[in-house]
Design an enzyme around this catalytic site. Sequence first.
Site, PDB file in Angstrom:
ATOM      1  CD  GLU A   1       1.346 -39.203 -72.826  1.00 45.28           C
ATOM      2  OE1 GLU A   1       1.801 -39.212 -73.672  1.00 45.28           O
ATOM      3  OE2 GLU A   1      -0.339 -38.248 -73.291  1.00 45.28           O
TER       4      GLU A   1
ATOM      5  NE  ARG B   1       9.709 -38.414 -74.518  1.00 41.31           N
ATOM      6  CZ  ARG B   1       9.227 -37.190 -73.661  1.00 41.31           C
ATOM      7  NH1 ARG B   1      10.369 -36.063 -74.642  1.00 41.31           N
ATOM      8  NH2 ARG B   1       9.036 -36.452 -73.356  1.00 41.31           N
TER       9      ARG B   1
ATOM     10  CB  THR C   1       6.728 -42.409 -75.950  1.00 40.12           C
ATOM     11  OG1 THR C   1       6.680 -41.170 -75.311  1.00 40.12           O
ATOM     12  CG2 THR C   1       7.886 -42.355 -77.094  1.00 40.12           C
TER      13      THR C   1
ATOM     14  CE  LYS D   1       1.542 -37.120 -79.365  1.00 37.36           C
ATOM     15  NZ  LYS D   1       2.075 -37.615 -78.192  1.00 37.36           N
TER      16      LYS D   1
END
Length: 240
Positions: free
Chosen positions: A44, A48, A72, A132
């Site tokens: 993943e 960011r 993100t 999540k």
Amino acid sequence: MTTYTETWSELASARVVPVVVADGEAEGLNVADALRRGHLPIAEITFRVAGAAAAIRAISEDYPEMLVGAGTVIRPDQVDAAVEAGARFLVSPGISEAVVARARAHEIPIIPGVATPSDIMRAVELGLDTVKLFPAGTLGGPAAVKAFAAPFPGLRFVPTGGISAHNMGDYLMLPQVLAVGGSWMVDRALVQGEDWERVTELSRDAVELAEQVVASRPLPHPADLHPADSLGTAVEGEER
């Protein structure tokens, strides 16, 4: 082309999702290679940093057997960028109807973050069955997963935040946990220090531990978690 259901199956089979900060093509490829050698062909790549899309694109092109996703993801335009780069799944720290809708428009799996029962209820209203739990450690760890799962039978969790080699097994023992997300095997210091052998070693250890846990508590079959028509129903606009 990999189908929606096949991607979910690969996520369930991986059991551990490395959360990677890879700023650009070179870091992305090096991390991917180290993970592959550690028998953990999934990553993943967090959005960011500016070079995330480049890292995803490089991995998807050079290592097509890798299951690479984008993390993100907080805006619809990031969904577009991730998909264009080759991401096969999306992860978000929270739940946004606009982001979920854009992911569905692209027919790509998305795992939104939840931290409260209200968040989970919103996810269920949007027709989602996997979320999540973030930040899992701060929210109470495995005990929090049990507590959140009780009112929502059938919901699957990918706990992330505070997960380590020392506690991942406690999460994976829970039948409600599809997989765990963590960054200990791809710690930023290891990546910046180019300690790829250590990344491979930690990845291999994580895979072995996950296999031991699963041997004592088998995960549900992925097909039972995500029916083949689950996305199609939402895309066609039917109530879920």
